[in-house]
Write an enzyme that holds these catalytic residues in place. Structure first.
Site, short mmCIF file in Angstrom:
data_model
loop_
_atom_site.label_atom_id
_atom_site.label_comp_id
_atom_site.label_asym_id
_atom_site.label_seq_id
_atom_site.Cartn_x
_atom_site.Cartn_y
_atom_site.Cartn_z
N ASN A 1 -9.80 20.96 11.47
CA ASN A 1 -9.87 20.50 12.86
C ASN A 1 -10.11 21.67 13.82
OD1 ASN A 1 -9.26 18.07 11.74
ND2 ASN A 1 -7.22 17.85 12.65
N LYS B 1 -5.52 6.73 20.36
CA LYS B 1 -5.68 7.36 19.04
C LYS B 1 -7.14 7.26 18.59
CE LYS B 1 -3.66 9.03 15.19
NZ LYS B 1 -3.46 8.38 13.91
N ALA C 1 1.12 12.61 6.53
CA ALA C 1 1.64 12.68 5.17
C ALA C 1 0.55 13.12 4.23
CB ALA C 1 2.15 11.31 4.74
N SER D 1 -8.47 13.01 7.96
CA SER D 1 -8.57 12.07 6.84
C SER D 1 -10.03 11.80 6.48
CB SER D 1 -7.88 10.75 7.19
OG SER D 1 -8.42 10.23 8.37
N GLY E 1 0.23 4.47 -0.48
CA GLY E 1 -0.54 5.71 -0.46
C GLY E 1 0.25 6.76 0.31
N GLU F 1 -13.08 5.50 7.10
CA GLU F 1 -12.73 4.46 8.08
C GLU F 1 -13.68 4.50 9.29
OE1 GLU F 1 -8.14 3.37 7.77
OE2 GLU F 1 -8.38 5.48 8.27
N GLY G 1 0.83 -1.20 0.00
CA GLY G 1 0.00 0.00 0.00
C GLY G 1 0.86 1.25 0.00
N ASN H 1 -9.74 10.15 17.36
CA ASN H 1 -10.37 10.02 16.05
C ASN H 1 -11.90 10.02 16.16
OD1 ASN H 1 -7.80 7.80 14.72
ND2 ASN H 1 -8.01 9.99 14.51
N1 LIG Z 1 -2.16 10.03 5.69
C1 LIG Z 1 -1.84 10.29 6.95
O1 LIG Z 1 -1.29 11.37 7.27
C2 LIG Z 1 -2.08 9.28 8.04
C3 LIG Z 1 -1.60 9.54 9.33
C4 LIG Z 1 -1.78 8.59 10.32
C5 LIG Z 1 -2.46 7.41 10.04
N2 LIG Z 1 -2.93 7.19 8.78
C6 LIG Z 1 -3.63 5.93 8.53
O2 LIG Z 1 -2.84 5.15 7.66
C7 LIG Z 1 -3.69 4.30 6.87
C8 LIG Z 1 -3.40 4.56 5.40
O3 LIG Z 1 -3.80 5.90 5.14
P1 LIG Z 1 -3.32 6.72 3.86
O4 LIG Z 1 -3.66 8.14 4.15
O5 LIG Z 1 -1.94 6.36 3.50
O6 LIG Z 1 -4.35 6.14 2.77
P2 LIG Z 1 -4.17 6.08 1.19
O7 LIG Z 1 -3.40 7.27 0.74
O8 LIG Z 1 -5.52 5.81 0.62
O9 LIG Z 1 -3.23 4.81 0.98
C9 LIG Z 1 -3.67 3.50 0.98
C10 LIG Z 1 -2.94 2.81 -0.15
O10 LIG Z 1 -3.15 1.42 -0.05
C11 LIG Z 1 -3.32 0.94 -1.36
N3 LIG Z 1 -4.00 -0.35 -1.32
C12 LIG Z 1 -5.28 -0.61 -0.97
N4 LIG Z 1 -5.53 -1.92 -1.06
C13 LIG Z 1 -4.39 -2.51 -1.48
C14 LIG Z 1 -4.03 -3.85 -1.78
N5 LIG Z 1 -4.91 -4.87 -1.70
N6 LIG Z 1 -2.76 -4.10 -2.19
C15 LIG Z 1 -1.87 -3.09 -2.31
N7 LIG Z 1 -2.16 -1.79 -2.04
C16 LIG Z 1 -3.40 -1.51 -1.64
C17 LIG Z 1 -4.11 2.01 -2.07
O11 LIG Z 1 -3.96 1.83 -3.45
P3 LIG Z 1 -4.67 2.74 -4.56
O12 LIG Z 1 -3.69 3.87 -4.76
O13 LIG Z 1 -4.78 1.81 -5.70
O14 LIG Z 1 -5.98 3.18 -3.99
C18 LIG Z 1 -3.42 3.26 -1.54
O15 LIG Z 1 -2.31 3.59 -2.33
C19 LIG Z 1 -5.12 4.68 7.28
O16 LIG Z 1 -5.58 3.82 8.29
C20 LIG Z 1 -4.97 6.08 7.83
O17 LIG Z 1 -6.01 6.43 8.71
C21 LIG Z 1 -2.77 8.09 7.76
#
Ligand SMILES: NC(=O)c1ccc[n+]([C@@H]2O[C@H](COP(=O)([O-])OP(=O)(O)OC[C@H]3O[C@@H](n4cnc5c(N)ncnc54)[C@H](OP(=O)(O)O)[C@@H]3O)[C@@H](O)[C@H]2O)c1
Length: 299
Positions: free
Chosen positions: A198, A180, A125, A250, A9, A262, A7, A184
């Site tokens: 926020n 956390k 991020a 998010s 992202g 989520e 993943g 949330n």
């Molecule tokens: N972003 C932040 O600042 C932050 C901070 C703290 C915690 N979090 C937590 O971290 C987690 C991820 O968040 P995010 O913001 O990074 O989300 P995101 O940007 O949507 O990233 C998720 C990634 O996972 C990929 N994915 C989904 N299913 C998959 C699979 N079966 N195989 C391979 N890749 C797959 C998605 O691919 P596609 O590109 O194809 O959709 C996407 O690139 C969440 O629980 C979020 O709440 C995020």
């Protein structure tokens, strides 16, 4: 170390670049079939970006990895693990890092023999576009085991800490996960419903609702063995609201972009636990219903 990130992202790309900067060999597992992925990685307050080209979707790289880090959203975790399972050695530790709770039992069923660890992070991020990520906030990351085999892998907290400090080992990872989750539960649904930053929640109009949410969360956390008080959670929530006043949560972004949220892993998990302990959570249930309604009415 040889590390596979599942993943790529926002948060996965952040960790991929940070770990690559420490010299680790990073391999990405993505849904896209490309065999390489070029990432522009921008550190916190850094004027320039680093460019990394990572190898992707190589089953043999998955098999030879020293550790797997899963950084998909909570509702994507099971499918992501199923997609790597055929090539995963049972000795390889798997770290699952997502917001919310409730995936653990099914993950342990899918990976009965692997060391399984969970991480919760307050690093932030932003995915600027599909190939660019920016580190937008620093916060603690906690790592802990959820099975006996995982307990042998405390050293991984040091690996993560060197890449993106601070990261510490926790003997009971559920404790920081609940902390956390509490924040949330308060911030995410409200900012998503009101489509606000926020900081907007600091207005006196929200005091009563935030207090109701935190009172219910505190009762469930205490019943689950993580004793806290409504006052403590309100105070922690207000501190986070102030520290992240300019940020969009998010869930706000997910609703704004009509993506699945989520909510089930955050408020939904709280409601499920409340049901288990026969506690009422009307304020949180109302928020859960409103977010579900928004999701069901995406165009
Ligand atoms: N972003 C932040 O600042 C932050 C901070 C703290 C915690 N979090 C937590 O971290 C987690 C991820 O968040 P995010 O913001 O990074 O989300 P995101 O940007 O949507 O990233 C998720 C990634 O996972 C990929 N994915 C989904 N299913 C998959 C699979 N079966 N195989 C391979 N890749 C797959 C998605 O691919 P596609 O590109 O194809 O959709 C996407 O690139 C969440 O629980 C979020 O709440 C995020």
């Amino acid at each position: 170390m040889k590390i596979t990130l599942v993943g790529a992202g926002a948060i996965g790309s952040l960790w991929a670049g940070a770990l690559a900067r420490q010299g680790h060999a990073i391999h990405l597992w993505r849904r896209q079939t490309d065999t390489a992925f070029t990432l522009q990685w921008q550190g916190l307050d850094a004027p320039d970006t680093d460019t990394f080209t990572f190898c992707c979707n190589q089953p043999e790289r998955l098999t030879s990895s020293d550790v797997i880090l899963i950084t998909v959203k909570a509702f994507q975790v099971l499918e992501a693990i199923q997609s790597i399972a055929p090539w995963l050695r049972t000795a390889t530790p798997v770290i699952v890092m997502h917001n919310g709770m409730g995936t653990e039992n099914e993950v342990l069923q899918l990976l009965p023999d692997n060391p399984v660890l969970y991480a919760t992070t307050s690093q932030a991020a932003l995915r600027v576009d599909h190939q660019s990520v920016r580190h937008t906030g620093v916060g603690p990351t906690w790592l802990g085991a959820v099975n006996r085999a995982g307990e042998q892998w405390q050293s991984l907290a040091g690996v993560l800490n060197t890449a993106l400090a601070p990261c510490q080992w926790h003997e009971d990872i559920h404790a920081p996960q609940w902390q956390k989750l509490a924040i949330n539960c308060a911030i995410n649904p409200l900012t998503a419903i009101h489509q606000c930053r926020n900081g907007y929640l600091a207005a006196p109009d929200f005091t009563a609702e935030l207090t109701d949410i935190c009172r219910e969360v505190a009762a469930v956390m205490t019943a689950a063995g993580h004793t806290t008080s409504s006052e403590e959670l309100v105070q922690r929530t207000l501190t986070v609201i102030q520290a992240t006043a300019a940020n969009y949560s998010s869930m706000q972004q997910d609703v704004a972009n009509q993506r699945p949220t989520e909510i089930d892993a955050i408020t939904g998990f709280l409601i499920e636990q409340a049901h288990h302990f026969q506690l009422a959570t009307p304020a949180n249930f109302a928020l859960w219903q409103q977010i579900k309604h928004l999701e069901q009415n995406y165009g």
